[in-house]
Write an enzyme that holds these catalytic residues in place. Structure first.
Site, short mmCIF file in Angstrom:
data_model
loop_
_atom_site.label_atom_id
_atom_site.label_comp_id
_atom_site.label_asym_id
_atom_site.label_seq_id
_atom_site.Cartn_x
_atom_site.Cartn_y
_atom_site.Cartn_z
N LYS A 178 41.49 32.13 45.56
CA LYS A 178 41.25 33.43 44.95
C LYS A 178 40.60 34.42 45.91
O LYS A 178 40.91 35.61 45.91
CB LYS A 178 40.40 33.26 43.70
N GLU A 188 32.63 38.43 40.26
CA GLU A 188 33.38 39.59 39.76
C GLU A 188 32.56 40.30 38.68
O GLU A 188 31.81 39.65 37.94
CB GLU A 188 34.71 39.15 39.12
N ARG A 242 55.05 30.89 40.63
CA ARG A 242 55.99 30.02 39.92
C ARG A 242 56.51 30.76 38.70
O ARG A 242 56.10 31.90 38.43
CB ARG A 242 55.27 28.75 39.46
#
Length: 613
Positions: free
Chosen positions: A116, A200, A297
């Site tokens: 991330k 965050e 995906r």
């Protein structure tokens, strides 16, 4: 075009891929574990190869076995589906090194988006807006505390290598940051082998917006518009829809372009999803929607995108993997109508969403919706894999059309004796906030109790069932809404109830019936003395619902307990499940201890009712 394809997956996604491959004339090869020897995807494929024992780590997660199966059967390509090895860059590279075609993005693209912090740094460089936060290498508690203070509370601590809702902590104030950080790091180290975190800004009115992107080997990248996946439980998506409610053309253009830029930044090929978090406190605005991560995906919720665009994303995957360009240009793609998908799980909302395993003696989802499933009537729901048994998708001209069709489809879903969340889904779709599209990711956490289905059928439904079971000719001539005329004792899933019978239908005295209402199915049989099933919750016997390991015993023999009090914690299907008291009473028997492995159906605790204690 690829001539033969091995699907390195199971369940509904394997069946989904097989359906498109067959329509394209592509030979398919399935792989299966011991638990899946008789599974639907095995029988639908042209050929199938056994790859090991039931646990995924010994079968579906063993890349060498899957590649060997492809070589053995002459398959030219491998499609990973989603989950399992679908985002494993090393496996993708091994497939290519074996001289096979990988139906997915380049291994380097998977790696670029796999962590991330690195992904966000790359997105910042590409001009993609990201959530305010801290991505630095300095992982000292002091530096992380200082960064959190600067961002402003609440903040979210996230494991760098996290996923599936693990390795996340919401921190409300500076005083609790240190403890939350340590807890998050321990979970991250245990789950992912990596205790690094990022910070965050926590969004107070968050909506989960994601954009379907598609790239090819010629540098073309398009988007297929957005989906809203805000209805979540414990960070897991429950209901998804496309397009996103309240999305203006201007905001859509900005967000979808950001998604295309993100895909270009990693030279993306194939189907992928760019996930964004939106602060919806003032509606969906382009300056308040930020990049979260990329899923490299096909997504579980891809059918809603297919329904509004008319595109078969699996067909596109196979064509692009075969070296063809994307079949459509951006200006040839448009939104038509609305689509909503509900994930149907084998789990019991009334028992904390405890997974339900065993044989599906009855399974009928009708034909009023698009159904994606990997099981059928008579199949076994295994404790070894994710409990999702189907996806139910509807399309309508408007959001309300699609929503009402989905409610109708779930209302009549027959799933028995396995428990399902269909009733919970119906209540979620009828929730005033969902109806009004006043969405955020915390809706279910706030209103979960109101979404729990009723424990018993309605009185009207039971009265009609009683009439059918009695089958008394003397009752003929009475209307359904006529005055009741006979008290009948029934067993509803083993619980004794009394109801006034209504006009009977055909007599079914011996076997009883299955009663379906609002997405739930019950077994209704005549009550007979001693007829309450031994070992059922009705007589206080708490059975192990599946094979597992006892991790905690919360009570002692002879102890008084209250309805809903946790008795035993069972670890199964990679989750912990609390088994609770069905009513007030006393622990009459206790046959469980921490660390013990138990079989399905074993009695662990027996509670005597308070009045009998």
């Amino acid at each position: 075009m690829i001539g033969s394809l091995l699907i390195a997956n199971r369940g509904e996604i394997a069946c989904r891929i097989i359906r498109t491959a067959r329509a394209m004339g592509v030979r398919t090869v399935a792989v299966y574990s011991d638990a899946d020897a008789d599974a639907l995807h095995v029988r639908q494929a042209d050929e199938a190869v056994h790859i090991g024992p039931s646990p995924a780590r010994e079968s579906y997660l063993v890349g060498d076995k899957i590649i060997a199966a492809a070589k053995q059967t002459g398959a030219e390509a491998i499609h990973p589906g989603y989950g399992f090895l679908s985002e494993n860059a090393d496996f993708a590279q091994a497939v290519l090194d074996a001289g096979l075609i990988w139906v997915g993005p380049k291994p380097d693209s998977i790696r670029a988006m796999g962590l991330k912090d690195a992904a966000k740094a790359r997105m910042i460089a590409a001009g993609v807006p990201v959530t305010p936060g801290y991505l630095g290498d300095d992982q000292s508690p002091a530096r992380l505390q200082a960064e959190a203070d600067a961002i402003g509370y609440p903040v979210l601590i996230k494991a760098v290598a996290g996923g599936g809702g693990k390795g996340m902590r919401r921190v409300e104030n500076a005083a609790e940051f240190a403890d939350m950080l340590a807890s998050c790091q321990r979970e991250a180290a245990s789950s992912f082998g990596d205790d690094r975190v990022l910070l965050e800004k926590y969004i107070l009115s968050p909506r989960h917006i994601e954009v379907q992107v598609f790239g090819d080997s010629y540098g073309n990248v398009v988007h297929l518009f957005e989906r809203d996946c805000s209805l979540q439980r414990r960070h897991q998506k429950v209901i998804e829809e496309a397009p996103a409610p309240g999305m203006s053309d201007e905001t859509r253009a900005a967000v979808c372009q950001a998604a295309v830029n993100a895909a270009r930044a990693v030279d993306y090929v194939g189907a992928g999803t760019i996930e964004f978090i939106a602060d919806a406190s003032e509606g969906l605005r382009a300056d308040r929607i930020w990049f979260m991560e990329m899923n490299t995906r096909l997504q579980v919720e891809h059918p809603v995108t297919e329904e509004i665009t008319g595109v078969d994303l699996v067909e596109w995957q196979l064509r692009v993997a075969s070296g063809e360009p994307i079949p459509k240009r951006q200006d040839e793609l448009a939104i038509d109508g609305w689509a909503i998908e509900a994930r149907l799980y084998a789990e019991d909302p009334a028992k904390g969403f405890l997974p339900s395993v065993g044989r599906l003696e009855a399974f009928d989802l009708g034909d009023a919706a698009r159904i994606e499933t990997g099981v059928e009537e008579g199949a076994d729901v295994s404790p070894f894999y994710d409990p999702m048994i189907a996806k139910v998708i509807t399309w309508g001209e408007t959001r309300d059309d699609a929503r009402e069709q989905l409610i109708d489809a779930l209302d009549t879903a027959v799933v028995w004796p396995i428990r399902s969340n269909a009733g919970f889904l119906v209540k979620a779709l009828e929730h005033p906030a969902f109806v009004a599209a006043d969405l955020d990711t915390g809706l279910i956490a706030r209103d979960g109790d109101a979404l729990t289905p009723d424990a018993l059928p309605s009185e009207d439904a039971l009265a009609e069932a009683a009439g059918r079971i009695v089958g008394d000719a003397a009752l003929s001539g009475f209307r359904l809404n006529a005055a009741p005329n006979r008290t009948v004792r029934l067993l509803v899933d083993g619980e004794a109830v009394e109801i006034e019978a209504r006009e009977p239908g055909e007599e079914i005295e011996d076997d009883g019936l299955l009663l379906t209402e609002a997405g739930q199915t019950w077994s209704v049989t005549p009550f007979r003395a001693g007829g309450v099933a031994a070992g059922g919750a009705a007589d206080g016997a708490i059975l192990s619902p599946m094979p597992g390991r006892i991790t905690a015993v919360e009570v002692a023999a002879g102890q008084s307990v209250a309805k809903g009090q946790k008795l035993v914690t069972l670890e199964a299907m990679k989750m912990e499940h609390g088994l609770v008291a069905p009513f007030d009473g006393m622990v009459a028997e206790l046959d469980a201890e921490a660390g013990q492995q138990v079989a399905e159906g074993r009695m662990l605790v027996r509670i005597e009712r308070a009045e009998a204690a």
